[in-house]
Write a protein that holds these residues in place. Structure first.
Motif, short mmCIF file in Angstrom:
data_model
loop_
_atom_site.label_atom_id
_atom_site.label_comp_id
_atom_site.label_asym_id
_atom_site.label_seq_id
_atom_site.Cartn_x
_atom_site.Cartn_y
_atom_site.Cartn_z
N ALA A 132 -48.11 80.84 -59.06
CA ALA A 132 -48.09 82.19 -59.66
C ALA A 132 -49.48 82.60 -60.17
O ALA A 132 -49.68 83.72 -60.60
N CYS A 133 -50.43 81.65 -60.14
CA CYS A 133 -51.79 81.94 -60.63
C CYS A 133 -52.70 82.23 -59.43
O CYS A 133 -52.40 81.85 -58.31
N ALA A 134 -53.83 82.88 -59.71
CA ALA A 134 -54.79 83.19 -58.64
C ALA A 134 -56.12 82.51 -58.93
O ALA A 134 -56.46 82.27 -60.09
N PRO A 135 -56.90 82.19 -57.86
CA PRO A 135 -58.24 81.65 -58.11
C PRO A 135 -59.05 82.65 -58.92
O PRO A 135 -58.84 83.86 -58.80
N ASN A 136 -59.95 82.16 -59.76
CA ASN A 136 -60.76 83.07 -60.58
C ASN A 136 -62.19 83.13 -60.03
O ASN A 136 -62.51 82.38 -59.08
N PRO A 137 -63.06 84.01 -60.58
CA PRO A 137 -64.43 84.13 -60.05
C PRO A 137 -65.19 82.80 -60.01
O PRO A 137 -66.09 82.62 -59.18
N GLY A 138 -64.77 81.85 -60.83
CA GLY A 138 -65.43 80.53 -60.79
C GLY A 138 -65.12 79.82 -59.48
O GLY A 138 -66.03 79.34 -58.78
N HIS A 139 -63.83 79.78 -59.09
CA HIS A 139 -63.45 79.16 -57.81
C HIS A 139 -64.13 79.91 -56.65
O HIS A 139 -64.63 79.30 -55.69
N GLN A 140 -64.15 81.22 -56.76
CA GLN A 140 -64.70 82.04 -55.65
C GLN A 140 -66.21 81.83 -55.52
O GLN A 140 -66.75 81.76 -54.41
N ALA A 141 -66.89 81.65 -56.65
CA ALA A 141 -68.34 81.42 -56.62
C ALA A 141 -68.64 80.10 -55.92
O ALA A 141 -69.59 79.98 -55.13
N VAL A 142 -67.80 79.08 -56.14
CA VAL A 142 -68.01 77.78 -55.48
C VAL A 142 -67.86 77.95 -53.97
O VAL A 142 -68.67 77.44 -53.19
N GLY A 143 -66.85 78.74 -53.54
CA GLY A 143 -66.66 78.98 -52.10
C GLY A 143 -67.85 79.71 -51.51
O GLY A 143 -68.36 79.36 -50.43
N ARG A 144 -68.35 80.71 -52.23
CA ARG A 144 -69.48 81.53 -51.77
C ARG A 144 -70.74 80.67 -51.65
O ARG A 144 -71.48 80.72 -50.67
N TRP A 145 -70.97 79.82 -52.65
CA TRP A 145 -72.14 78.94 -52.67
C TRP A 145 -72.06 77.97 -51.49
O TRP A 145 -73.04 77.74 -50.79
N GLN A 146 -70.86 77.46 -51.25
CA GLN A 146 -70.67 76.50 -50.15
C GLN A 146 -70.99 77.17 -48.80
O GLN A 146 -71.72 76.60 -47.99
N ARG A 147 -70.52 78.40 -48.61
CA ARG A 147 -70.79 79.10 -47.34
C ARG A 147 -72.27 79.42 -47.20
O ARG A 147 -72.87 79.26 -46.14
N ALA A 148 -72.92 79.83 -48.31
CA ALA A 148 -74.35 80.17 -48.26
C ALA A 148 -75.17 78.95 -47.86
O ALA A 148 -76.05 79.01 -47.00
N LEU A 149 -74.83 77.78 -48.44
CA LEU A 149 -75.58 76.56 -48.11
C LEU A 149 -75.33 76.16 -46.65
O LEU A 149 -76.23 75.74 -45.93
N ALA A 150 -74.07 76.29 -46.21
CA ALA A 150 -73.75 75.89 -44.82
C ALA A 150 -74.56 76.74 -43.83
O ALA A 150 -75.04 76.23 -42.82
#
Ligand code: APR
Length: 276
Positions: free
Chosen positions: A77-95
């Motif tokens: 019932a919970c959603a990822p927050n900007p912290g989780h999303q920032a980790v995903g964004r950082w991971q894609r940028a590095l890749a």
């Protein structure tokens, strides 16, 4: 946006191999309770020995099963927050630049994955993985969705609410027919999954930057992992509104919530949205 020391900004900007070590705090802003928070911590409301240990499981499988089903429904019932999303964004940028970011989490929720992160090692298992407690065969199981009926008063916050929790016995294993399904969680007294732990050690020995976010750094062996990065010569930044057992050893301690600080770090490598 938080003030970042120049050397930290430079370290984030130039880091090519990053490890994010996360704990319950990264999911706090999504509404998932942490464990040791004085007001809302799960261990303030329930006893880990009564719910998160093998003895507890064998003593009362229906209680332990129901409590983890409640936690799984709550996470759904919970959603990822900007912290989780920032980790995903950082991971894609590095890749994109031939670098890598590995997530090593103590969390058993799936919010890192739902926030866009790919390489996630779960040191303490997952609420959404199940296996037979007898033969060990993995099993699929759907915890369902949060609902007032099953979850009592959504366990407003008191141990006696456990009585309100709809006690359902765990399903039987479809493989050996007689074992009960158990959650794929590492319980108190159990060993951590060796492949996840090995992946974590390797990543921390090779990284040039580690981000320790949302953990009180009291539970072993996870609490020792940041020192592996320090020992390998990496810089380690801690993101936590509180001071922890690790803070004095961190290269930097950013005193703020993950949902605010992590996007500021990710913006340094992926200025998708120019800093306001
Ligand atoms: N952003 C960042 N950190 C936060 C936030 C936030 N918004 N809110 C709380 N925190 C911090 C708290 O200050 C605390 O240091 O998150 C940390 C949560 O600590 P714990 O509740 O102890 O959770 P964790 O460290 O993940 O516990 C480790 O113990 O019970 C076991 O298996 C369980 O994996 C868990 C392990």
């Amino acid at each position: 946006a938080p003030h970042l020391p120049a050397e930290l900004a430079e370290a984030v900007h130039s880091a090519r191999r990053v490890v994010v070590l996360s704990g319950a705090g990264i999911s706090a802003e999504s509404g998932v309770p942490t464990f040791r928070d004085a007001q809302t911590g799960l261990w303030e409301r329930f006893s880990p020995e009564q719910l998160a240990s093998e003895d507890a499981w064998w003593a009362d499988p229906a209680l332990v099963w129901s409590w983890y089903q409640w936690r799984a429904r709550m996470v759904r019932a919970c959603a990822p927050n900007p912290g989780h999303q920032a980790v995903g964004r950082w991971q894609r940028a590095l890749a994109r630049e031939g670098g890598s970011l590995q997530v090593v989490t103590q969390n058993v929720d799936d919010l890192h994955e739902r926030g866009g992160a790919e390489v996630v090692s779960h040191l303490h298992g997952s609420l959404f993985e199940y296996r037979c407690a007898e033969c060990g065969e993995p099993a699929e199981h759907d915890p369902g969705v949060a609902g007032a009926r099953e979850d009592g008063a959504a366990l407003a916050g008191h141990e006696d609410d456990l009585e309100q929790l709809m006690r359902v016995p765990p399903p039987r294993c479809g493989h050996c027919q007689d074992g009960l399904l158990r959650p794929g969680i590492v319980w108190f007294g159990e060993m951590l999954p060796s492949e996840a732990l090995e992946r974590a050690y390797t990543a921390l020995e090779q990284c040039d930057l580690a981000v320790v976010v949302g953990t009180s750094a009291v539970v072993q062996p996870a609490a020792s992992l940041p020192f592996v990065a320090l020992g390998a010569g990496a810089a380690v930044v801690e993101v936590n509104p509180e001071v922890t057992e690790f803070s004095s050893a961190a290269t930097w301690h950013l005193a703020g919530p993950a949902g605010t600080v992590l996007p500021a770090l990710a913006d340094l490598v992926d200025p998708a949205i120019p800093h306001p």
